[in-house]
Design a protein around this motif. Structure first.
Motif, mmCIF file in Angstrom:
data_model
loop_
_atom_site.group_PDB
_atom_site.id
_atom_site.type_symbol
_atom_site.label_atom_id
_atom_site.label_comp_id
_atom_site.label_asym_id
_atom_site.label_seq_id
_atom_site.Cartn_x
_atom_site.Cartn_y
_atom_site.Cartn_z
ATOM 1 N N SER A 1 41.150 44.273 45.790
ATOM 2 C CA SER A 1 41.205 45.742 45.747
ATOM 3 C C SER A 1 41.633 46.273 44.391
ATOM 4 O O SER A 1 41.466 47.468 44.113
ATOM 5 N N GLY B 1 38.790 45.386 38.429
ATOM 6 C CA GLY B 1 38.157 46.414 37.600
ATOM 7 C C GLY B 1 38.417 46.136 36.139
ATOM 8 O O GLY B 1 39.432 45.528 35.782
ATOM 9 N N ASN C 1 38.364 51.419 42.919
ATOM 10 C CA ASN C 1 38.236 50.264 43.804
ATOM 11 C C ASN C 1 39.372 50.220 44.814
ATOM 12 O O ASN C 1 39.167 49.941 45.999
ATOM 13 N N GLY D 1 37.082 51.265 47.419
ATOM 14 C CA GLY D 1 36.249 50.061 47.374
ATOM 15 C C GLY D 1 35.997 49.400 48.709
ATOM 16 O O GLY D 1 35.077 48.600 48.837
ATOM 17 N N ILE E 1 30.127 49.192 45.622
ATOM 18 C CA ILE E 1 31.207 48.251 45.316
ATOM 19 C C ILE E 1 31.129 47.047 46.251
ATOM 20 O O ILE E 1 31.270 45.891 45.831
ATOM 21 N N SER F 1 30.283 43.384 44.840
ATOM 22 C CA SER F 1 31.343 42.388 44.981
ATOM 23 C C SER F 1 30.844 41.152 45.715
ATOM 24 O O SER F 1 31.086 40.015 45.279
ATOM 25 N N HIS G 1 38.482 43.149 51.570
ATOM 26 C CA HIS G 1 38.817 43.920 50.370
ATOM 27 C C HIS G 1 40.316 43.946 50.094
ATOM 28 O O HIS G 1 40.748 44.076 48.936
#
Length: 404
Positions: free
Chosen positions: A44, A47, A56, A60, A66, A70, A117
């Motif tokens: 999470s 970036g 994010n 995210g 995203i 990912s 995430h």
């Protein structure tokens, strides 16, 4: 296969939730259980700069671009850093089967992304390792995928061991140099690299170091990353019970020279290995086999008088999830005086700080931890830069943790 993969992912989601809800006992190793996470980096907070990290962190888990970006990156990483090296050493992984497996895995990662995430990368790696092991089992691949590499690295390690052991015993190689060589041997690593070039050059490098020792004193005295004085003071104060967590094949022979130095100086050592094979890491069965080698028979005396013992830490992952350590490991940790941890994986497994978007908090452990490793992977470089902003890749590190 889809049903089995789904079961693996849901189990890891449940384990993460237990950790988040503090339902797991962490007090046996940390004085700050509320801060502990297994690893430095979280999905999470990924970036390239602050703004993408904020986006994010807060959005995210449900923004489609995203999520897809990912999961696509994760799948590509599995192909390039896990499957490709296995194919290169001759393991049969049919492209058609791998495409099908990765397609199913990608869909499940997208489906469970809201939960995933919030994981650390360590938790993600553990989940992906379990998923890949399931796939390899369907292909009837051996449980130890790196047997051929381990054999090469062991033969090389024996050669180094036999050439320099007498130099350690007669103190031609002093403590500082022995520790440095132990760390340098950590480059014998099959994670994210091929160690064959290093294997070809390391013996020559040792010779060069012995001819020109002056630079080592400069390294020890002029860097934040090589905190050997703390280790020396700890070992000099009184006989210690040391929990020593080993890492890779090949380099284990340098560890054993260091461990013999500790034993000769009246310390007691418990060697901790992985529970079962992962990459070229030393697992318990591997180590028990090494002890039968002719060049290591002198260690049997220490085993017999219990100055040297061997356990596994319960882990089947590159980065151990400490909340699931074996009972034997927990008991040893509780009774030891300090812990020496070899390798990038062990550095990630006991993070020194809890990282937030805008600040960091120290994590305190009940024992002093000494992290010895070579900074090889880009992933661990990112983790280290949370501690040392300007640190560069390929740096040898000896880091000392704070205790409560």
């Amino acid at each position: 296969m889809k049903k089995a993969l789904r079961s693996i992912i849901t189990t890891h989601c449940e384990q993460h939730q237990q950790l988040s809800d503090s339902k797991l006992n962490l007090c046996w190793f940390t004085a700050t259980p509320e801060l502990f996470l297994p690893g430095y980096q979280r999905l999470s907070y990924t970036g390239k700069s602050f703004i993408p990290k904020v986006i994010n962190a807060f959005l995210g888990h449900y923004l489609a671009y995203i999520k897809i970006k990912s999961t696509t990156t994760i799948i590509e990483k599995i192909k390039s850093t896990y499957f490709a090296p296995l194919v290169s050493i001759g393991l049969p992984i049919p492209e058609r089967d791998s495409k099908r497996f990765l397609s199913i895995l990608n869909h499940l990662l997208i489906y469970y992304w809201k939960d995933i995430h919030s994981w650390t990368y360590t938790e993600l790696f553990s989940c992906l390792n379990a998923c890949c092991r399931l796939f390899f089992n369907t292909l009837e691949l051996p449980s130890d995928l790196y047997t051929s590499q381990k054999k090469i690295q062991t033969e090389y390690g024996i050669r180094i061991y036999q050439e320099i052991r007498e130099l350690v015993l007669d103190q031609t190689i002093d403590f500082d140099l022995l520790v440095y060589l132990t760390i340098r041997a950590n480059w014998i690593d099959n994670y994210d690299q091929d160690p064959s070039a290093f294997l070809q050059s390391f013996l020559g490098e040792i010779g060069d170091i012995l001819d020109k020792k002056e630079w080592l004193a400069d390294l020890v005295s002029h860097t934040l990353y090589f905190q050997i004085d703390a280790l020396k003071q700890d070992l000099a104060s009184a006989p210690k019970h040391i929990l020593y967590e080993v890492d890779n094949h090949g380099e284990i022979f340098l560890d054993l020279l260091f461990i013999e130095w500790l034993l000769i100086h009246n310390h007691t050592v418990t060697i901790s290995t992985k529970k079962s094979p992962v990459l070229n890491d030393v697992c318990c069965d591997d180590f028990m086999g090494l002890l039968k080698l002719n060049c290591l028979t002198h260690l049997s005396t220490y085993v017999s008088n219990k100055k040297l013992t061997i356990i596994d830490n319960g882990s089947t992952n590159v980065v151990a999830l400490r909340q699931f350590s074996s009972t034997t490991y927990q008991e040893c940790y509780s009774h030891c005086d300090c812990v020496i941890l070899k390798g990038q994986g062990h550095f990630e497994s006991y993070p020194l700080k809890r990282l937030y978007l805008t600040n960091k908090k120290n994590i305190y452990y009940h024992k002093r931890h000494y992290h010895l490793f070579g900074l090889k992977s880009n992933f661990t470089l990112s983790s280290c830069r949370y501690l040392f902003k300007d640190i560069q890749q390929f740096t040898p590190l000896l880091l000392c943790s704070e205790i409560c």
